[in-house]
Scaffold this motif. Structure first.
Motif, short mmCIF file in Angstrom:
data_model
loop_
_atom_site.label_atom_id
_atom_site.label_comp_id
_atom_site.label_asym_id
_atom_site.label_seq_id
_atom_site.Cartn_x
_atom_site.Cartn_y
_atom_site.Cartn_z
N GLN A 150 0.83 -1.21 0.00
CA GLN A 150 0.00 0.00 0.00
C GLN A 150 0.87 1.26 0.00
OE1 GLN A 150 -2.38 -0.87 3.48
NE2 GLN A 150 -4.16 -1.45 2.23
N ARG B 269 0.96 3.97 -3.01
CA ARG B 269 0.61 5.38 -2.75
C ARG B 269 1.67 6.33 -3.27
NH1 ARG B 269 -1.89 3.61 1.94
NH2 ARG B 269 -0.01 3.81 3.17
N HIS C 139 1.10 6.58 -6.94
CA HIS C 139 -0.15 7.30 -7.24
C HIS C 139 -0.12 8.76 -6.79
CE1 HIS C 139 -2.67 4.22 -9.03
NE2 HIS C 139 -1.95 3.38 -8.33
N ASN C 140 0.85 9.11 -5.99
CA ASN C 140 1.02 10.52 -5.63
C ASN C 140 1.92 11.22 -6.64
OD1 ASN C 140 -0.65 10.49 -3.39
ND2 ASN C 140 1.00 9.95 -1.99
N GLN D 23 -5.46 -1.34 -1.89
CA GLN D 23 -5.47 -0.03 -1.22
C GLN D 23 -6.72 0.15 -0.37
OE1 GLN D 23 -3.42 2.27 -0.59
NE2 GLN D 23 -1.83 2.04 -2.12
#
Length: 175
Positions: A57, A61, A64-65, A127
């Motif tokens: 996760q 992240r 995806h950031n 997620q």
């Protein structure tokens, strides 16, 4: 310069540079699944279920950031390969044209398509899991539902990335 069309509009050096940049970008972009397969996953596979899910996760992240280096390499590999392919489809003849066509299709369908249709949905499902609210059995089920399919797909992506890198190097050699 046998594979270059006689009526080529672009200078050979310009096209060779385009293929060179595309090759480097493809090697970097294709190297991401290779590196994860060899290092990232090797590091987290021995973790217990809770730690595994949490680690995945966190890594997801970060991506995806909009982590800029990851985005530059991943999206850049698509853009530069398509650039080289579009130019090459009008510049190359015979074997070189077919080889570039195969490399482009293999890379897009074998590396990027599984990312969109397998990895991203699996990552999104993982997620959504609140690891702290799952008991040991729930964590084990979440990991099992995710891990096997994700790893199989990543092994395929890794193989395709390696194959397309070799094929692109062959193309550079015959140019």
């Amino acid at each position: 310069m046998w594979p270059i069309a006689e009526s080529a509009r672009l200078d050979y050096g310009v096209y060779a540079s385009s293929i060179g940049v595309g090759s480097i970008s493809l090697l970097l972009g294709g190297g991401l699944p290779v590196c994860f397969c060899g290092c990232g996953y090797a590091g987290i596979k021995s973790l217990d279920d809770r730690e595994f899910i949490t680690s995945f996760q966190v890594m997801d992240r970060i991506i995806h950031n909009n982590q800029p280096v990851f985005l530059l390499v991943w999206i850049g590999s698509i853009v530069t390969l398509l650039d080289a392919a579009l130019i090459g489809f009008w510049q190359l003849n015979d074997v070189a044209w077919y080889l570039l066509f195969i490399v482009t299709l293999l890379y897009l369908l074998g590396v990027h398509l599984p990312t969109v249709f397998i990895h991203l949905p699996l990552n999104k499902q993982l997620q959504a899991k609140d690891v702290t609210s799952l008991n040991g059995q729930g964590q084990r089920e979440a990991r099992n539902k995710f891990e096997q399919r994700w790893n199989l797909s990543n092994l395929i992506r890794t193989g395709v990335a390696c194959l397309t890198s070799v094929l692109l190097m062959i193309l550079l050699f015959i140019l």
